[in-house]
Design an enzyme around this catalytic site. Structure first.
Site, PDB file in Angstrom:
ATOM      1  N   GLY A 155     -17.493  -5.485  52.730  1.00  0.00           N
ATOM      2  CA  GLY A 155     -18.214  -5.292  51.467  1.00  0.00           C
ATOM      3  C   GLY A 155     -19.048  -4.024  51.545  1.00  0.00           C
ATOM      4  O   GLY A 155     -18.660  -3.052  52.192  1.00  0.00           O
ATOM      5  N   ARG A 156     -20.216  -4.061  50.880  1.00  0.00           N
ATOM      6  CA  ARG A 156     -21.075  -2.864  50.820  1.00  0.00           C
ATOM      7  C   ARG A 156     -21.441  -2.368  52.216  1.00  0.00           C
ATOM      8  O   ARG A 156     -21.236  -1.195  52.550  1.00  0.00           O
ATOM      9  CB  ARG A 156     -22.356  -3.181  50.030  1.00  0.00           C
ATOM     10  CG  ARG A 156     -22.127  -3.349  48.535  1.00  0.00           C
ATOM     11  CD  ARG A 156     -23.392  -3.883  47.874  1.00  0.00           C
ATOM     12  NE  ARG A 156     -23.635  -5.258  48.273  1.00  0.00           N
ATOM     13  CZ  ARG A 156     -23.486  -6.306  47.469  1.00  0.00           C
ATOM     14  NH1 ARG A 156     -23.164  -6.150  46.212  1.00  0.00           N
ATOM     15  NH2 ARG A 156     -23.709  -7.540  47.912  1.00  0.00           N
ATOM     16  N   ILE A 157     -22.012  -3.261  53.054  1.00  0.00           N
ATOM     17  CA  ILE A 157     -22.502  -2.810  54.365  1.00  0.00           C
ATOM     18  C   ILE A 157     -21.328  -2.520  55.303  1.00  0.00           C
ATOM     19  O   ILE A 157     -21.322  -1.501  56.010  1.00  0.00           O
ATOM     20  CB  ILE A 157     -23.487  -3.837  54.968  1.00  0.00           C
ATOM     21  CG1 ILE A 157     -24.706  -3.975  54.040  1.00  0.00           C
ATOM     22  CG2 ILE A 157     -23.935  -3.406  56.368  1.00  0.00           C
ATOM     23  CD1 ILE A 157     -25.651  -5.113  54.392  1.00  0.00           C
ATOM     24  N   THR A 236     -25.123  -7.915  62.598  1.00  0.00           N
ATOM     25  CA  THR A 236     -26.287  -7.692  61.719  1.00  0.00           C
ATOM     26  C   THR A 236     -26.117  -8.502  60.432  1.00  0.00           C
ATOM     27  O   THR A 236     -26.721  -8.173  59.410  1.00  0.00           O
ATOM     28  CB  THR A 236     -26.475  -6.192  61.375  1.00  0.00           C
ATOM     29  OG1 THR A 236     -25.311  -5.722  60.694  1.00  0.00           O
ATOM     30  CG2 THR A 236     -26.736  -5.347  62.593  1.00  0.00           C
ATOM     31  N   SER A 237     -25.267  -9.550  60.470  1.00  0.00           N
ATOM     32  CA  SER A 237     -25.056 -10.335  59.242  1.00  0.00           C
ATOM     33  C   SER A 237     -26.027 -11.518  59.215  1.00  0.00           C
ATOM     34  O   SER A 237     -27.164 -11.373  58.744  1.00  0.00           O
ATOM     35  CB  SER A 237     -23.597 -10.758  59.116  1.00  0.00           C
ATOM     36  OG  SER A 237     -23.215 -11.633  60.168  1.00  0.00           O
ATOM     37  N   ARG A 238     -25.610 -12.656  59.757  1.00  0.00           N
ATOM     38  CA  ARG A 238     -26.487 -13.809  59.913  1.00  0.00           C
ATOM     39  C   ARG A 238     -26.140 -14.477  61.243  1.00  0.00           C
ATOM     40  O   ARG A 238     -24.966 -14.579  61.607  1.00  0.00           O
ATOM     41  CB  ARG A 238     -26.291 -14.821  58.783  1.00  0.00           C
ATOM     42  CG  ARG A 238     -26.969 -14.450  57.476  1.00  0.00           C
ATOM     43  CD  ARG A 238     -28.494 -14.537  57.561  1.00  0.00           C
ATOM     44  NE  ARG A 238     -29.132 -14.234  56.296  1.00  0.00           N
ATOM     45  CZ  ARG A 238     -29.521 -13.014  55.906  1.00  0.00           C
ATOM     46  NH1 ARG A 238     -29.338 -11.965  56.702  1.00  0.00           N
ATOM     47  NH2 ARG A 238     -30.113 -12.845  54.733  1.00  0.00           N
ATOM     48  N   GLU A 267     -33.324 -18.302  64.357  1.00  0.00           N
ATOM     49  CA  GLU A 267     -34.424 -17.332  64.275  1.00  0.00           C
ATOM     50  C   GLU A 267     -35.737 -18.032  63.957  1.00  0.00           C
ATOM     51  O   GLU A 267     -35.738 -18.938  63.112  1.00  0.00           O
ATOM     52  CB  GLU A 267     -34.176 -16.336  63.136  1.00  0.00           C
ATOM     53  CG  GLU A 267     -33.086 -15.402  63.369  1.00  0.00           C
ATOM     54  CD  GLU A 267     -32.851 -14.416  62.223  1.00  0.00           C
ATOM     55  OE1 GLU A 267     -31.765 -13.864  62.210  1.00  0.00           O
ATOM     56  OE2 GLU A 267     -33.743 -14.195  61.372  1.00  0.00           O
ATOM     57  N   HIS A 285     -34.341  -8.999  63.619  1.00  0.00           N
ATOM     58  CA  HIS A 285     -33.891  -9.002  62.219  1.00  0.00           C
ATOM     59  C   HIS A 285     -34.540  -7.853  61.430  1.00  0.00           C
ATOM     60  O   HIS A 285     -35.284  -8.098  60.471  1.00  0.00           O
ATOM     61  CB  HIS A 285     -34.177 -10.356  61.559  1.00  0.00           C
ATOM     62  CG  HIS A 285     -33.320 -10.616  60.360  1.00  0.00           C
ATOM     63  ND1 HIS A 285     -32.913 -11.873  59.975  1.00  0.00           N
ATOM     64  CD2 HIS A 285     -32.787  -9.773  59.435  1.00  0.00           C
ATOM     65  CE1 HIS A 285     -32.190 -11.790  58.878  1.00  0.00           C
ATOM     66  NE2 HIS A 285     -32.091 -10.512  58.525  1.00  0.00           N
TER      67      HIS A 285
HETATM   68  P1  NAP Z   1     -21.171  -7.935  50.363  1.00  0.00           P
HETATM   69  O1  NAP Z   1     -21.072  -6.597  49.730  1.00  0.00           O
HETATM   70  O2  NAP Z   1     -21.055  -9.146  49.495  1.00  0.00           O
HETATM   71  O3  NAP Z   1     -20.100  -8.000  51.532  1.00  0.00           O
HETATM   72  C1  NAP Z   1     -19.722  -9.167  52.175  1.00  0.00           C
HETATM   73  C2  NAP Z   1     -18.228  -9.106  52.369  1.00  0.00           C
HETATM   74  O4  NAP Z   1     -17.798 -10.217  53.145  1.00  0.00           O
HETATM   75  C3  NAP Z   1     -17.455  -9.153  51.052  1.00  0.00           C
HETATM   76  O5  NAP Z   1     -16.608  -8.043  50.997  1.00  0.00           O
HETATM   77  C4  NAP Z   1     -16.663 -10.456  51.132  1.00  0.00           C
HETATM   78  O6  NAP Z   1     -15.425 -10.226  50.502  1.00  0.00           O
HETATM   79  C5  NAP Z   1     -16.530 -10.630  52.624  1.00  0.00           C
HETATM   80  N1  NAP Z   1     -16.280 -12.020  53.013  1.00  0.00           N
HETATM   81  C6  NAP Z   1     -16.837 -13.147  52.528  1.00  0.00           C
HETATM   82  N2  NAP Z   1     -16.344 -14.219  53.171  1.00  0.00           N
HETATM   83  C7  NAP Z   1     -15.456 -13.747  54.073  1.00  0.00           C
HETATM   84  C8  NAP Z   1     -14.615 -14.357  55.035  1.00  0.00           C
HETATM   85  N3  NAP Z   1     -14.584 -15.680  55.168  1.00  0.00           N
HETATM   86  N4  NAP Z   1     -13.838 -13.565  55.799  1.00  0.00           N
HETATM   87  C9  NAP Z   1     -13.858 -12.210  55.663  1.00  0.00           C
HETATM   88  N5  NAP Z   1     -14.635 -11.570  54.750  1.00  0.00           N
HETATM   89  C10 NAP Z   1     -15.418 -12.349  53.975  1.00  0.00           C
HETATM   90  O7  NAP Z   1     -22.554  -8.088  51.126  1.00  0.00           O
HETATM   91  P2  NAP Z   1     -23.376  -6.942  51.888  1.00  0.00           P
HETATM   92  O8  NAP Z   1     -24.369  -6.354  50.976  1.00  0.00           O
HETATM   93  O9  NAP Z   1     -22.425  -6.080  52.608  1.00  0.00           O
HETATM   94  O10 NAP Z   1     -24.179  -7.867  52.928  1.00  0.00           O
HETATM   95  C11 NAP Z   1     -23.497  -8.644  53.882  1.00  0.00           C
HETATM   96  C12 NAP Z   1     -24.427  -9.567  54.608  1.00  0.00           C
HETATM   97  O11 NAP Z   1     -25.245  -8.836  55.512  1.00  0.00           O
HETATM   98  C13 NAP Z   1     -25.451 -10.303  53.727  1.00  0.00           C
HETATM   99  O12 NAP Z   1     -24.904 -11.465  53.156  1.00  0.00           O
HETATM  100  C14 NAP Z   1     -26.579 -10.612  54.697  1.00  0.00           C
HETATM  101  O13 NAP Z   1     -26.403 -11.897  55.236  1.00  0.00           O
HETATM  102  C15 NAP Z   1     -26.422  -9.566  55.781  1.00  0.00           C
HETATM  103  N6  NAP Z   1     -27.542  -8.602  55.817  1.00  0.00           N
HETATM  104  C16 NAP Z   1     -28.322  -8.562  56.924  1.00  0.00           C
HETATM  105  C17 NAP Z   1     -29.334  -7.631  57.009  1.00  0.00           C
HETATM  106  C18 NAP Z   1     -30.210  -7.546  58.228  1.00  0.00           C
HETATM  107  O14 NAP Z   1     -31.379  -7.262  58.088  1.00  0.00           O
HETATM  108  N7  NAP Z   1     -29.681  -7.771  59.408  1.00  0.00           N
HETATM  109  C19 NAP Z   1     -29.573  -6.744  55.952  1.00  0.00           C
HETATM  110  C20 NAP Z   1     -28.766  -6.822  54.855  1.00  0.00           C
HETATM  111  C21 NAP Z   1     -27.735  -7.751  54.790  1.00  0.00           C
HETATM  112  P3  NAP Z   1     -14.562 -11.422  49.894  1.00  0.00           P
HETATM  113  O15 NAP Z   1     -15.512 -12.386  49.257  1.00  0.00           O
HETATM  114  O16 NAP Z   1     -13.644 -10.750  48.945  1.00  0.00           O
HETATM  115  O17 NAP Z   1     -13.855 -11.980  51.066  1.00  0.00           O
HETATM  116  C1  GLV Z   2     -31.504  -9.355  55.153  1.00  0.00           C
HETATM  117  O1  GLV Z   2     -31.182  -9.963  56.109  1.00  0.00           O
HETATM  118  C2  GLV Z   2     -30.848  -9.437  53.895  1.00  0.00           C
HETATM  119  O2  GLV Z   2     -29.962 -10.273  53.733  1.00  0.00           O
HETATM  120  O3  GLV Z   2     -31.219  -8.660  53.000  1.00  0.00           O
END
Ligand code: NAP
Ligand code: GLV
Length: 324
Positions: A155-157, A236-238, A267, A285
């Site tokens: 996805g985005r990240i 860096t996801s969950r 956590e 985190h």
């Molecule tokens: P996003 O744009 O929604 O990207 C998530 C991607 O995962 C989507 O492309 C989704 O596509 C895919 N996905 C969902 N279920 C899946 C599966 N079972 N197998 C393979 N791919 C799958 O979200 P994002 O903005 O990139 O953020 C992702 C995650 O990063 C957040 O949900 C959050 O938990 C984490 N995060 C952590 C931090 C931190 O501080 N460490 C900061 C920001 C975000 P499909 O649904 O089409 O499969």
């Molecule tokens: C941080 O972990 C977020 O999901 O924005």
């Protein structure tokens, strides 16, 4: 009368000012986290809540807050919120995607580099006064450039991480339920493969899926056994996307070389086996922890909360179906 909005924990002040334009902000300017009972007590009469990933917005909490119309999360991940329960009650849930994408991708790459090149170990070695001279095999690590990066969740990240990998001439594989557009694949030089192939071929596996029931323990014993012995797992996801007991066992048995972790299964508790392992880089985190980014996240959540309470469409609804 202005609607009441609970701000559960300390936020950047602009967010409170945004809320105060249209709402009565019940601002808990503290870092303490409320448990479910305390949250219900404070939220019972509120129409909105600006919350954080530490807050348990469970079905039980939602059920006991009859006035609630909007839950605005200061984060993109929203696994602490029972979105199905909110949707059933026609409560709008919002989050803060986008503004944190680049910062989180930067941090992911920092973690990958730190793990590969043993940066925390090297720094500790120097600070501990152990550095006597240059030695040919002192603190050698692993190459990053021209290696294979496997991105799980594109996805985005995930895509922002792929963009950084291009600068390191890495081969990029990704695994996702939905394929990216061909022009995105081409621009990022990324190839979609099944997860097991990605695990077998990657030198670095980086996780970017949201936490859902189907992604909980997505990386467990079976997946870790498929990885190269020289590979690193970056998360860096969950935390619960990885079975932490299985990860510790894999590290202890040398099934993988190391890991870079920003998130943990329980956590802020960190598995002792991770704390003890020299091949693991651990961060508290801080994926999006850049002042400007966090400030934008707070403002975005406040703006969306106020928008819903004014009867307007929020910018980032998680459950748009309740908006009609
Ligand atoms: P996003 O744009 O929604 O990207 C998530 C991607 O995962 C989507 O492309 C989704 O596509 C895919 N996905 C969902 N279920 C899946 C599966 N079972 N197998 C393979 N791919 C799958 O979200 P994002 O903005 O990139 O953020 C992702 C995650 O990063 C957040 O949900 C959050 O938990 C984490 N995060 C952590 C931090 C931190 O501080 N460490 C900061 C920001 C975000 P499909 O649904 O089409 O499969
Ligand atoms: C941080 O972990 C977020 O999901 O924005």
């Amino acid at each position: 009368m202005k609607p009441r909005v609970l701000v559960t924990r300390h936020v950047y002040p602009a967010a409170v000012a945004i809320l105060q334009e249209d709402c009565i902000a019940d601002y808990r300017d503290t870092y303490d986290v409320m448990d479910e009972a305390a949250l219900v007590k404070r939220l019972r009469l509120a129409k909105g809540v600006v919350c954080q990933l530490t807050d348990p917005l469970t079905a039980a909490v939602i059920e006991q807050c009859p006035e609630l119309r909007v839950i605005s999360q200061v984060a993109v991940g929203h696994d602490n919120i029972d979105v199905a329960a909110a949707t059933a009650r026609k409560i709008v849930v919002t989050n803060t995607p986008g503004v944190l994408t680049e910062a989180t991708a930067d941090l992911t790459f920092a973690l990958l580099l730190a793990a590969a090149r043993r940066l925390p170990t090297a720094e500790r070695f120097l600070r501990d006064g152990k550095w006597q001279r240059w030695d040919v095999d002192l603190l050698c690590g692993h190459d990053v450039h021209e290696r294979t990066l496997g991105i799980v969740g594109f996805g985005r990240i995930g895509q922002a991480v792929a963009r950084r990998a291009r600068g390191f001439s890495m081969r990029v594989l990704y695994s996702s339920r939905t394929p990216a557009a061909p022009e995105v694949e081409q621009e990022l030089g990324a190839q979609r493969v099944p997860l097991d192939l990605l695990l077998k071929q990657s030198d670095y596996v980086s996780l970017h899926v949201p936490l859902r029931e189907e992604t909980r323990h997505m990386i467990g014993v079976e997946q870790l056994c498929q990885m190269k012995r020289s590979a690193f797992l970056i998360n860096t996801s969950r935390g619960p996307v990885v079975d932490e007991n299985a990860l510790v066992a894999a590290l202890e048995e040398g099934l993988i070389a190391g890991a870079g972790l920003d998130v943990f299964e329980h956590e802020p508790r960190v598995h002792p086996g991770l704390l003890e392992h020299p091949g693991v880089v651990l961060l508290p985190h801080v994926g999006s922890a850049v002042t400007s980014v966090r400030s934008l996240m707070c403002a975005l959540a406040a703006r969306d909360c106020a928008a819903v309470l004014r009867g307007e469409r929020p910018q980032h609804p998680v459950n748009p179906e309740v908006l009609g």
